[in-house]
Design a protein around this motif. Structure first.
Motif, PDB file in Angstrom:
ATOM      1  N   VAL A  47      -0.615   2.241   0.344  1.00 60.54           N
ATOM      2  CA  VAL A  47       0.653   1.596   0.699  1.00 60.54           C
ATOM      3  C   VAL A  47       1.808   2.076  -0.175  1.00 60.54           C
ATOM      4  O   VAL A  47       2.814   1.375  -0.307  1.00 60.54           O
ATOM      5  CB  VAL A  47       0.524   0.056   0.596  1.00 60.54           C
ATOM      6  CG1 VAL A  47      -0.438  -0.461   1.654  1.00 60.54           C
ATOM      7  CG2 VAL A  47       0.077  -0.378  -0.791  1.00 60.54           C
ATOM      8  N   GLU A  50       5.204   2.067   1.625  1.00 59.98           N
ATOM      9  CA  GLU A  50       5.700   0.706   1.822  1.00 59.98           C
ATOM     10  C   GLU A  50       6.210   0.109   0.511  1.00 59.98           C
ATOM     11  O   GLU A  50       7.230  -0.582   0.476  1.00 59.98           O
ATOM     12  CB  GLU A  50       4.603  -0.190   2.410  1.00 59.98           C
ATOM     13  CG  GLU A  50       4.235   0.118   3.844  1.00 59.98           C
ATOM     14  CD  GLU A  50       3.276   1.296   3.968  1.00 59.98           C
ATOM     15  OE1 GLU A  50       2.912   1.879   2.914  1.00 59.98           O
ATOM     16  OE2 GLU A  50       2.898   1.631   5.102  1.00 59.98           O
ATOM     17  N   GLY A 174       1.095  -6.582   6.209  1.00 60.76           N
ATOM     18  CA  GLY A 174       1.949  -5.787   5.357  1.00 60.76           C
ATOM     19  C   GLY A 174       1.285  -5.419   4.038  1.00 60.76           C
ATOM     20  O   GLY A 174       0.112  -5.729   3.795  1.00 60.76           O
ATOM     21  N   TRP A 175       2.053  -4.778   3.139  1.00 59.38           N
ATOM     22  CA  TRP A 175       1.481  -4.209   1.917  1.00 59.38           C
ATOM     23  C   TRP A 175       0.919  -5.249   0.963  1.00 59.38           C
ATOM     24  O   TRP A 175       0.032  -4.961   0.159  1.00 59.38           O
ATOM     25  CB  TRP A 175       2.527  -3.362   1.190  1.00 59.38           C
ATOM     26  CG  TRP A 175       3.734  -4.108   0.702  1.00 59.38           C
ATOM     27  CD1 TRP A 175       4.906  -4.289   1.354  1.00 59.38           C
ATOM     28  CD2 TRP A 175       3.881  -4.781  -0.559  1.00 59.38           C
ATOM     29  NE1 TRP A 175       5.784  -5.019   0.603  1.00 59.38           N
ATOM     30  CE2 TRP A 175       5.191  -5.335  -0.580  1.00 59.38           C
ATOM     31  CE3 TRP A 175       3.059  -4.975  -1.664  1.00 59.38           C
ATOM     32  CZ2 TRP A 175       5.668  -6.063  -1.658  1.00 59.38           C
ATOM     33  CZ3 TRP A 175       3.530  -5.698  -2.750  1.00 59.38           C
ATOM     34  CH2 TRP A 175       4.822  -6.229  -2.738  1.00 59.38           C
TER      35      TRP A 175
END
Length: 487
Positions: A47, A50, A174-175
């Motif tokens: 990630v 991100e 998400g991250w």
């Protein structure tokens, strides 16, 4: 004192000499601990783009190594503390600190707080060598070699499915899910370690030189941070040079002043020739392996049709180069542990180095532009990684008394951290110095890629020199009972 000796001694009655239900449970918990370590060190690399967007920075690649940098700082302090206060107790503290670090990263509002969280997560690096030290308290020496291979490399099995699971979870959450997972693993492992694992049987009297540990850790971190920041901010930049000078000053102060105290955090004057040679092989071999792993991630982004002289992009390249090696790491660790009981860890360490030389030669000749050969090389390098890590810990364990296992195992982990960080950024510097412009786009040159591989191969070749001396020095050393101290 000679490093060549044969000891025949009946194992302590409460040490396990074979597989039982209880041993299987212990091993499962220790593997869980190392899965947590992998989640801290490897998962954030998935990630990085991100994270770069979330914290508004374009210079974020070095953060991938921040936990390993912190691990080099944590290791001496935690290793000495484990020998004095008990390995299980210190492992629990380590897991709690890593869990706290994951939570800090999860809620971090800015880059500074996030980096602080990664420093706390770096304590997870110590968890790996503490699991090895605990094995020596649970299992008889010969059996411990086999178990060490399984525990240190068994977590790689999860690496086969981790990219696919994380890809799905990242799309939904998400991250931040990466740090939720690492914190959850740390919390779960804490409970199992506290409830199931036995407390340390062997302890050494004395005190922990906290000042010495902090100075040594700061010195190591300063030098490694300079290596990681030099490429980004310039090798002669004010900030990198200030970090380097501070790190070198701390190391010199520790070496000439604090290491001469009655109970230093690491007694370098008492390190045997055999252990020193083994640590040298580990730092060179693991560094070369990690740099090659970094290169594979770059090669799969380039198609061989681009005509750059390298590139192995293909639909299955990611799984073949990063999934299959996970199997190789497990296999290399298990084989190294099993064969070490017959021929000794020095020979299995040598086998890992030779395999690494052959793997980089394949890449240098044709693997950089040929996916099948790259897969073969990647698998061989994973065998090298499993063998080096397991053999390094096994060698250290038979050259140290039970009450010094934490301290000596921490030395191995420091070498792994130094080798990994140093070679990764040396490789990046080679690529950066040889970039070319093609159709208005700056890309790595074929010369840069092949020079990168050649340097990694040269480090493997250089590692054969101390390996030869180590094998000769350990000739005749048979592990048939309790370990013998050469420290």
């Amino acid at each position: 004192m000679s490093d060549l000796s044969t000891v025949v001694e009946k194992p302590v009655d409460d040490l396990h000499t074979g597989w039982t239900g209880r041993v299987v449970g212990y091993v499962a918990i220790l593997i869980l601990v190392n899965v947590m370590v992998d989640s801290v060190l490897a998962s954030p690399t998935f990630v990085l783009p991100e994270l770069s967007k979330a914290f508004h920075t374009s210079q974020f690649a070095w953060i991938g190594s921040s936990a390993m940098l912190a691990g080099a700082m944590w290791a001496p302090l935690l290793g000495k503390s484990a020998d004095i206060n008990g390995k299980r107790k210190v492992l629990i503290v380590t897991l709690l600190v890593a869990c706290l670090g994951g939570l800090v990263c999860l809620v971090a509002p800015n880059l500074g707080v996030f980096v602080a969280g990664r420093v706390l997560q770096g304590a997870a690096v110590a968890a790996l060598f503490l699991t090895v030290a605990l094995i020596r308290d649970i299992c008889a020496p010969k059996f411990a070699m086999v178990v060490t291979g399984i525990v240190t490399c068994g977590s790689a099995v999860f690496g086969i499915v981790t990219p696919f699971v994380l890809e799905f979870a990242l799309g939904i959450f998400g991250w931040r899910v990466v740090f939720v997972v690492s914190a959850a693993f740390a919390a779960l492992a804490t409970v199992f370690v506290r409830v199931v694992l036995p407390e340390t049987r062997d302890r050494s009297p004395g005190r922990v030189d906290v000042t010495g540990a902090l100075v040594l850790g700061a010195g190591l971190a300063g030098v490694l941070v300079y290596i990681s920041l030099g490429q980004v901010f310039g090798w002669l930049g004010v900030v990198p040079l200030l970090v380097l000078v501070t790190g070198l000053a701390a190391l010199n102060f520790w070496l000439f002043v604090l290491s001469r105290t009655p109970e230093p955090v690491i007694d370098i004057r008492g390190i045997s020739v055999a252990l020193g040679l083994g640590l040298l092989v580990v730092v060179m071999g693991t560094g070369a392996y990690q740099s090659m792993l970094q290169l594979f991630s770059l090669l799969i982004e380039v198609s061989p049709d681009d005509g750059l002289g390298y590139g192995i992009a293909a639909p299955a390249a990611l799984g073949l180069l990063f999934g299959i090696p996970s199997i190789g790491i497990v296999l290399g660790g298990i084989l190294a542990g099993a064969f070490a009981t017959r021929i000794g860890p020095a020979w299995t360490l040598a086998a890992g180095v030779v395999t690494g030389v052959a793997a980089t030669l394949i890449m240098l000749v044709a693997g950089a532009a040929n996916l099948p050969l790259a897969v073969v090389s990647s698998f061989m390098l994973s065998l090298t990684a499993g063998s080096l890590l397991t053999s390094g810990f096994n060698l250290a364990s038979i050259l140290a008394p039970p009450e010094r296992q934490g301290t000596v195992s921490s030395m191995v982990m420091v070498m792994v951290a130094i080798g990994s960080v140093t070679m990764n950024f040396i490789g990046s510097a080679i690529l950066g110095a040889n970039r070319i412009t093609v159709d208005g786009e700056t890309v790595n040159s074929s010369f840069g890629v092949h020079a990168y591989i050649a340097v990694a191969g040269a480090v493997f070749v250089l590692a054969t020199v101390p390996t030869v001396f180590l094998v000769r020095r350990m000739r005749g050393h048979v592990v048939t009972g309790a370990p013998v101290s050469h420290i």
